[in-house]
Write a protein that holds these residues in place. Structure first.
Motif, short mmCIF file in Angstrom:
data_model
loop_
_atom_site.label_atom_id
_atom_site.label_comp_id
_atom_site.label_asym_id
_atom_site.label_seq_id
_atom_site.Cartn_x
_atom_site.Cartn_y
_atom_site.Cartn_z
N ILE A 4 0.88 -1.40 -0.06
CA ILE A 4 0.09 0.09 0.13
C ILE A 4 0.86 1.33 0.28
O ILE A 4 0.50 2.28 -0.78
CB ILE A 4 -0.98 -0.16 1.23
N LEU A 5 1.85 1.28 0.82
CA LEU A 5 2.87 2.47 0.95
C LEU A 5 3.53 2.62 -0.46
O LEU A 5 3.72 3.66 -0.80
CB LEU A 5 3.76 2.36 2.03
N ASN A 6 3.82 1.54 -1.21
CA ASN A 6 4.77 1.89 -2.39
C ASN A 6 4.09 1.97 -3.71
O ASN A 6 4.40 2.26 -4.59
CB ASN A 6 5.55 0.37 -2.45
N TYR A 7 2.66 1.47 -3.63
CA TYR A 7 2.05 1.41 -4.90
C TYR A 7 0.56 2.35 -4.77
O TYR A 7 -0.24 2.30 -5.83
CB TYR A 7 1.74 0.12 -5.08
N THR A 8 0.38 3.37 -3.80
CA THR A 8 -0.79 4.01 -3.76
C THR A 8 -0.08 5.39 -3.16
O THR A 8 1.01 5.75 -3.05
CB THR A 8 -1.88 3.48 -2.79
N ASP A 9 -1.11 6.33 -3.17
CA ASP A 9 -0.87 7.60 -2.77
C ASP A 9 -0.77 7.68 -1.25
O ASP A 9 -0.43 8.83 -0.61
CB ASP A 9 -1.69 8.77 -3.27
N ILE A 10 -1.06 6.72 -0.56
CA ILE A 10 -1.04 6.63 1.00
C ILE A 10 0.42 7.04 1.55
O ILE A 10 1.24 6.43 0.86
CB ILE A 10 -1.76 5.64 1.72
N GLU A 11 0.57 7.84 2.31
CA GLU A 11 2.08 8.24 3.01
C GLU A 11 2.20 7.56 4.16
O GLU A 11 3.49 7.41 4.43
CB GLU A 11 2.20 9.68 2.87
N TYR A 12 1.18 7.21 4.97
CA TYR A 12 1.59 6.70 6.20
C TYR A 12 0.52 6.06 6.91
O TYR A 12 -0.82 6.17 6.39
CB TYR A 12 2.09 8.00 7.50
N PHE A 13 0.67 5.14 7.81
CA PHE A 13 -0.47 4.41 8.63
C PHE A 13 -0.39 4.97 10.07
O PHE A 13 0.78 5.04 10.63
CB PHE A 13 -0.06 3.14 8.51
N SER A 14 -1.57 5.14 10.66
CA SER A 14 -1.35 5.47 11.87
C SER A 14 -1.62 3.99 12.91
O SER A 14 -2.56 3.37 12.70
CB SER A 14 -2.61 6.46 12.40
N LEU A 15 -0.83 3.96 13.83
CA LEU A 15 -0.96 2.75 14.79
C LEU A 15 -1.03 3.15 16.18
O LEU A 15 -0.79 2.26 16.92
CB LEU A 15 0.33 1.97 14.46
N SER A 16 -1.15 4.13 16.34
CA SER A 16 -1.32 4.56 17.73
C SER A 16 -2.38 4.06 18.80
O SER A 16 -1.79 3.76 19.88
CB SER A 16 -1.77 6.45 17.97
N ARG A 17 -3.50 3.96 18.29
CA ARG A 17 -4.34 3.04 19.30
C ARG A 17 -3.82 1.72 19.38
O ARG A 17 -3.94 1.28 20.79
CB ARG A 17 -5.77 2.91 18.71
N LEU A 18 -3.32 1.06 18.37
CA LEU A 18 -2.74 -0.35 18.49
C LEU A 18 -1.58 -0.36 19.66
O LEU A 18 -1.54 -1.26 20.66
CB LEU A 18 -2.32 -0.80 17.37
N LEU A 19 -0.69 0.81 19.62
CA LEU A 19 0.46 0.70 20.55
C LEU A 19 0.15 1.30 21.80
O LEU A 19 0.72 0.77 22.65
CB LEU A 19 1.65 1.58 19.87
N ILE A 20 -1.17 2.00 22.00
CA ILE A 20 -1.50 2.30 23.33
C ILE A 20 -2.05 1.28 23.86
O ILE A 20 -1.79 1.00 25.20
CB ILE A 20 -2.59 3.33 23.17
N ARG A 21 -2.48 0.27 23.33
CA ARG A 21 -3.25 -0.94 23.75
C ARG A 21 -2.18 -2.01 24.23
O ARG A 21 -2.00 -2.61 25.00
CB ARG A 21 -4.35 -1.36 22.86
N GLU A 22 -1.36 -2.40 22.96
CA GLU A 22 -0.39 -3.45 23.02
C GLU A 22 1.03 -2.80 22.61
O GLU A 22 1.34 -2.90 21.44
CB GLU A 22 -0.77 -4.54 22.09
N SER A 23 1.69 -2.16 23.62
CA SER A 23 2.90 -1.58 23.20
C SER A 23 4.40 -2.60 22.72
O SER A 23 5.04 -2.09 21.91
CB SER A 23 3.41 -0.74 24.39
N GLU A 24 3.85 -3.59 22.69
CA GLU A 24 4.92 -4.93 22.29
C GLU A 24 4.69 -5.52 21.03
O GLU A 24 5.44 -6.29 20.61
CB GLU A 24 4.94 -5.94 23.23
N SER A 25 3.57 -4.74 20.25
CA SER A 25 3.19 -5.37 19.00
C SER A 25 4.31 -5.40 17.85
O SER A 25 4.38 -6.44 17.16
CB SER A 25 2.08 -4.36 18.60
#
Length: 60
Positions: A4-25
């Protein structure tokens, strides 16, 4: 995610909620553990002091 990052115009993903819940992901993923996150994206972490997951808060 890489595709997705390499072949679309999307520049980033947000993982903040995931890392708040599971910091070791990220370490889990590096070690090959591809289980789904237990974060349910309820946004309740944004309604707490210091943005903490309501499921991880210990009440005394």
């Amino acid at each position: 995610m890489n595709e997705i990052l390499n072949y679309t115009d999307i520049e980033y993903f947000s993982l903040s909620r995931l890392l708040i819940r599971e910091s070791e992901s990220i370490n889990r993923w590096k070690n090959g553990d591809t289980r789904l996150s237990i974060c349910i994206s309820c946004n309740s972490c944004y309604n707490t002091d210091d943005h903490k997951c309501i499921f991880n808060i210990v009440y005394y």
